[in-house]
Enzyme design. Structure first.
Site, mmCIF file in Angstrom:
data_model
loop_
_atom_site.group_PDB
_atom_site.id
_atom_site.type_symbol
_atom_site.label_atom_id
_atom_site.label_comp_id
_atom_site.label_asym_id
_atom_site.label_seq_id
_atom_site.Cartn_x
_atom_site.Cartn_y
_atom_site.Cartn_z
ATOM 1 N N LEU A 164 -2.644 -2.374 15.406
ATOM 2 C CA LEU A 164 -3.356 -2.161 14.136
ATOM 3 C C LEU A 164 -4.420 -3.225 13.878
ATOM 4 O O LEU A 164 -5.382 -2.988 13.144
ATOM 5 C CB LEU A 164 -2.361 -2.149 12.967
ATOM 6 C CG LEU A 164 -1.416 -0.944 12.878
ATOM 7 C CD1 LEU A 164 -0.340 -1.196 11.834
ATOM 8 C CD2 LEU A 164 -2.198 0.332 12.561
ATOM 9 N N LYS A 213 1.127 -5.267 0.160
ATOM 10 C CA LYS A 213 1.274 -3.891 -0.328
ATOM 11 C C LYS A 213 0.329 -3.632 -1.513
ATOM 12 O O LYS A 213 -0.219 -2.537 -1.657
ATOM 13 C CB LYS A 213 2.729 -3.612 -0.703
ATOM 14 C CG LYS A 213 3.670 -3.661 0.491
ATOM 15 C CD LYS A 213 3.274 -2.634 1.542
ATOM 16 C CE LYS A 213 4.107 -2.672 2.780
ATOM 17 N NZ LYS A 213 3.706 -1.669 3.795
ATOM 18 N N TYR A 268 4.523 -10.385 1.753
ATOM 19 C CA TYR A 268 4.650 -8.958 2.085
ATOM 20 C C TYR A 268 4.258 -8.084 0.884
ATOM 21 O O TYR A 268 3.487 -7.124 1.018
ATOM 22 C CB TYR A 268 6.100 -8.711 2.509
ATOM 23 C CG TYR A 268 6.511 -7.265 2.610
ATOM 24 C CD1 TYR A 268 6.018 -6.448 3.617
ATOM 25 C CD2 TYR A 268 7.423 -6.719 1.704
ATOM 26 C CE1 TYR A 268 6.415 -5.120 3.707
ATOM 27 C CE2 TYR A 268 7.825 -5.402 1.800
ATOM 28 C CZ TYR A 268 7.320 -4.602 2.798
ATOM 29 O OH TYR A 268 7.712 -3.289 2.889
ATOM 30 N N ASN A 286 8.294 -1.384 -3.231
ATOM 31 C CA ASN A 286 8.736 -1.919 -4.534
ATOM 32 C C ASN A 286 8.395 -3.408 -4.647
ATOM 33 O O ASN A 286 8.321 -3.937 -5.757
ATOM 34 C CB ASN A 286 10.229 -1.664 -4.708
ATOM 35 C CG ASN A 286 11.124 -2.499 -3.798
ATOM 36 O OD1 ASN A 286 11.541 -3.589 -4.154
ATOM 37 N ND2 ASN A 286 11.418 -2.003 -2.604
ATOM 38 N N HIS A 287 8.164 -4.076 -3.510
ATOM 39 C CA HIS A 287 7.887 -5.517 -3.567
ATOM 40 C C HIS A 287 6.469 -5.833 -4.081
ATOM 41 O O HIS A 287 6.155 -6.995 -4.312
ATOM 42 C CB HIS A 287 8.189 -6.155 -2.215
ATOM 43 C CG HIS A 287 9.640 -6.017 -1.881
ATOM 44 N ND1 HIS A 287 10.620 -6.688 -2.569
ATOM 45 C CD2 HIS A 287 10.286 -5.190 -1.006
ATOM 46 C CE1 HIS A 287 11.808 -6.326 -2.120
ATOM 47 N NE2 HIS A 287 11.629 -5.409 -1.170
#
Ligand code: 15L
Length: 283
Positions: free
Chosen positions: A59, A147, A143, A119-120
């Site tokens: 990626l 997101k 992390y 959710n983080h």
């Protein structure tokens, strides 16, 4: 559900992160719905089936990501780093990797992208505060920051470049809720597949943020938009209450992890002042 408009009759769907936990599960659930499935990961999955189409891509390398996006109608982007990591790990896989994914998709004319958020991205909301998808980001980790970045990339490519983007803030994906916290945020694999279909097919998608959660009576999230788009989860967290409580009993109490939605992601490296973390529900 109205079918995705495709270059030909059968849409080609790309799944990144094919060797990860979610990728492995979707590879079982999706071929019946999308027979022309292309799967990708940095290395060939050890369990690659003879009928599966696989292309490797790092990626962090734009040219490689462009190559896997060629001829694709929709992308389920589950690739990247899936837990807290060093800044270098998160930066390469989730910041550069996520930029490359959206940019490559745009260059190759991909119409729809489903981004695996988490959710983080909002982990520092207290558990007693029910939140929608429109709250200010409160990431609980590097992390979580990645997101938030991914959701922002999705908004940019939707508004500026006309891509149809759905971000799924995944709770905890798996066959059963693992502990007390996960009773509120559990996501059954089949329910994730349903949310992916909404992102790939629903005619009203422009840019959406949905919570990736099954029907959990202890939910902290207002997920009405997903329901408006036709989501009907089949998983019910409470069916596994005893198992979750038994597992919880094995864990040591942790005042930070047990208070905030992000759990242990909040307490790891925690050196803050809890009295200064605004509780928006009390304002
Ligand atoms: C996530 O985003 C992770 O990918 C997963 O490994 C779990 O930690 C999950 O969140 C969770 O919050 O339980």
């Amino acid at each position: 559900m109205i079918a995705i408009k495709t270059r030909d009759e059968m849409p080609r769907i790309l799944v990144t992160g094919a060797a990860g936990e979610i990728g492995r599960s979707l590879r079982k659930l999706l071929p019946a719905i999308y027979p022309d499935l292309l799967i990708s990961d940095i290395n060939k999955p050890a369990d690659l089936g003879s009928g599966e189409k696989f292309k490797a891509a790092d990626l962090a390398d734009l040219a490689q990501v462009e190559a896997i996006c060629e001829g694709v109608d929709g992308i389920l982007h589950f690739g990247g780093y899936s837990v807290e990591g060093s800044w270098d790990q998160i930066h390469q896989a989730n910041i550069i990797g996520c930029y490359n994914l959206f940019e490559a998709a745009y260059r190759q004319g991909v119409k729809r992208v489903i981004f695996a958020s988490s959710n983080h991205a909002v982990g520092f909301y207290p558990r007693h505060h029910r939140i929608g998808t429109d709250v200010t980001a409160r990431p609980d980790s590097r992390y979580g920051v990645s997101k938030v970045f991914g959701e922002a990339m999705g908004a940019l490519y939707a508004d500026k470049y006309g891509m149809k983007v759905t971000c799924i803030r995944i709770g905890n994906f798996g066959e059963v809720p693992l502990d007390h916290r996960r009773l509120s945020i559990w996501l059954k694999p089949e329910d994730l597949a349903q949310l992916c279909r909404i992102g790939l097919e629903h005619p009203d998608i422009h840019f959406e943020v949905l919570y990736g959660a099954s029907y959990n009576e202890r939910a902290w999230w207002d997920n009405h938009r997903a329901y408006d788009l036709g989501y009907r989860p089949t998983g019910r967290g409470e069916d596994f209450r005893e198992h979750a409580f038994a597992e919880q009993a094995k864990l040591k109490p942790d005042p930070v992890a047990d208070f905030y939605q992000g759990g242990a992601f909040c307490s790891m490296e925690f050196d803050g002042d809890r009295s200064r973390i605004v509780d928006w529900s009390k304002r």
